[in-house]
Enzyme design. Structure first.
Site, PDB file in Angstrom:
ATOM      1  CG  ASP A 237       3.236  10.508   0.712  1.00 22.72           C
ATOM      2  OD1 ASP A 237       2.515  11.511   0.829  1.00 22.72           O
ATOM      3  OD2 ASP A 237       3.738  10.219  -0.164  1.00 22.72           O
ATOM      4  N   GLY A 238       2.369   8.622   4.864  1.00 23.49           N
ATOM      5  CA  GLY A 238       2.214   7.403   5.972  1.00 23.49           C
ATOM      6  C   GLY A 238       0.962   7.713   6.711  1.00 23.49           C
TER       7      GLY A 238
ATOM      8  CG  ASN B 150       1.717   3.076  -0.720  1.00 23.31           C
ATOM      9  OD1 ASN B 150       1.369   3.570  -1.818  1.00 23.31           O
ATOM     10  ND2 ASN B 150       2.883   3.317  -0.022  1.00 23.31           N
ATOM     11  CG  ASP B 151       3.230  -1.860  -0.417  1.00 29.94           C
ATOM     12  OD1 ASP B 151       2.734  -2.106   0.841  1.00 29.94           O
ATOM     13  OD2 ASP B 151       4.211  -0.968  -0.430  1.00 29.94           O
TER      14      ASP B 151
ATOM     15  CG  ASP C  54      15.099 -11.732   2.322  1.00 24.08           C
ATOM     16  OD1 ASP C  54      15.306 -12.827   2.656  1.00 24.08           O
ATOM     17  OD2 ASP C  54      15.857 -10.667   2.690  1.00 24.08           O
TER      18      ASP C  54
ATOM     19  N   GLY D   6       6.799   3.493  -3.422  1.00 19.25           N
ATOM     20  CA  GLY D   6       7.192   3.427  -1.885  1.00 19.25           C
ATOM     21  C   GLY D   6       8.229   2.228  -1.921  1.00 19.25           C
ATOM     22  CE1 TYR D   7      10.770  -3.259   1.055  1.00 23.95           C
ATOM     23  CE2 TYR D   7       8.913  -3.972   1.892  1.00 23.95           C
ATOM     24  CZ  TYR D   7      10.096  -4.157   1.865  1.00 23.95           C
ATOM     25  OH  TYR D   7      10.811  -5.271   2.328  1.00 23.95           O
TER      26      TYR D   7
ATOM     27  CB  SER E 104      13.054   0.544  -1.570  1.00 24.11           C
ATOM     28  OG  SER E 104      12.718   2.050  -1.088  1.00 24.11           O
TER      29      SER E 104
END
Length: 286
Positions: free
Chosen positions: A71-72, A145-146, A175, A187-188, A191
């Protein structure tokens, strides 16, 4: 006549062994069909029987792209392909493979279906983001993605204000803040505690990263509205880094803004198998 670009990730396909296998299969299958194969000229030393062109013109000569990686690797090519309406078929050499649905052992079978036209195109929304300073656009970019605004390495927490069409959604001391598309929700964003979203929907998910707050939740926002993110240096760090699909795009200070809107381009993904997104979700993340 159809033109197919072959785009490998040589860090995952060591020695380009699978790429050679792909080229040999396609050349054998397509010699009488008028299909023309292209690769970037950086791989010319490999000596495969394809037409090599510079990466600067590869996409302008292509109708479809076959990406060998994960995917990356697809994310790295998504914007350039989307701008030219080039659908991508992903062959998974990575771990998760939500978009790269074809496993390497099934490559030839999948390519037979692809060449026979037995596939569908799945459209995914993308985001367009701008970094503005003193009212002037410093950089504009697209993301599948983001887009993430996060504190610089070693710096203290940042305070961010999130607006949608001028209305305040929340202020975060954290953060960072992830703005994900439905595709990026696995994705991120997931998480960081964000929800899973059907990838064919059109919306944003805003999820803070390690928020220093007693109560914080992800926010689901309409893609029809403009998102603005700014820093408040009085309550946190006064500078942050902005990334798109994992790549650094720029840095902002507390007088700058990140503005996100829905991109005019849709990412087009070739789907061959009958497996649904939810089947893949259970298989990959269980």
């Amino acid at each position: 006549m159809k033109h197919i670009a072959i785009i490998p990730n040589n860090s995952k396909d060591i020695g380009l062994a699978n790429t050679k296998r792909l080229v040999e299969f396609l050349c054998k299958k397509t010699k009488d069909t008028g299909v023309v194969l292209y690769m970037e000229n950086s791989y010319e030393v490999i000596g495969m029987n394809v037409n090599y062109v510079p990466s600067s013109v590869l996409y302008d000569k292509t109708d479809y792209a076959v990406v060998l990686g994960g995917d990356g690797t697809i994310l790295q090519r998504a914007a350039e392909c989307a701008k030219r309406h080039i659908p991508i078929l992903g062959i998974n050499l990575g771990k998760v493979g939500f978009m790269a649905e074809v496993e390497i052992d099934d490559m030839e079978k999948a390519l037979d279906k692809f060449l026979a036209g037995d596939f569908r195109i799945e459209k995914r929304m993308m985001m367009k983001a701008q970094i503005k300073r003193d009212g002037e656009v410093q950089i504009a970019f697209h993301a599948l993605n983001d887009v993430v605004v996060s504190k610089s390495v070693g710096e203290k927490l940042i305070c961010m204000e999130l607006l949608t069409d001028g209305e305040e959604v929340n202020r975060y001391i954290a953060d960072g803040l992830i703005i994900a598309t439905p595709t990026g929700s696995t994705g991120y964003s997931i998480s960081a505690g964000g929800p899973v979203v059907d990838p064919c929907m059109r919306l944003y998910v805003a999820t803070p990263i390690c928020a220093h707050m007693l109560s914080v939740r992800s926010a689901v926002l309409s893609s029809d509205k403009q998102i603005n993110i700014s820093l408040d240096g009085a309550y946190g760090g006064s500078d942050a880094v902005v990334t798109a699909d994992g790549d650094i795009q720029g840095y902002i200070k507390d007088t700058d803004e990140v503005i996100i809107t829905e991109s005019e381009y849709d990412f087009e993904l070739v789907r061959i198998g009958g497996q649904s997104f939810y089947d893949t979700l259970i298989k990959k993340l269980s």
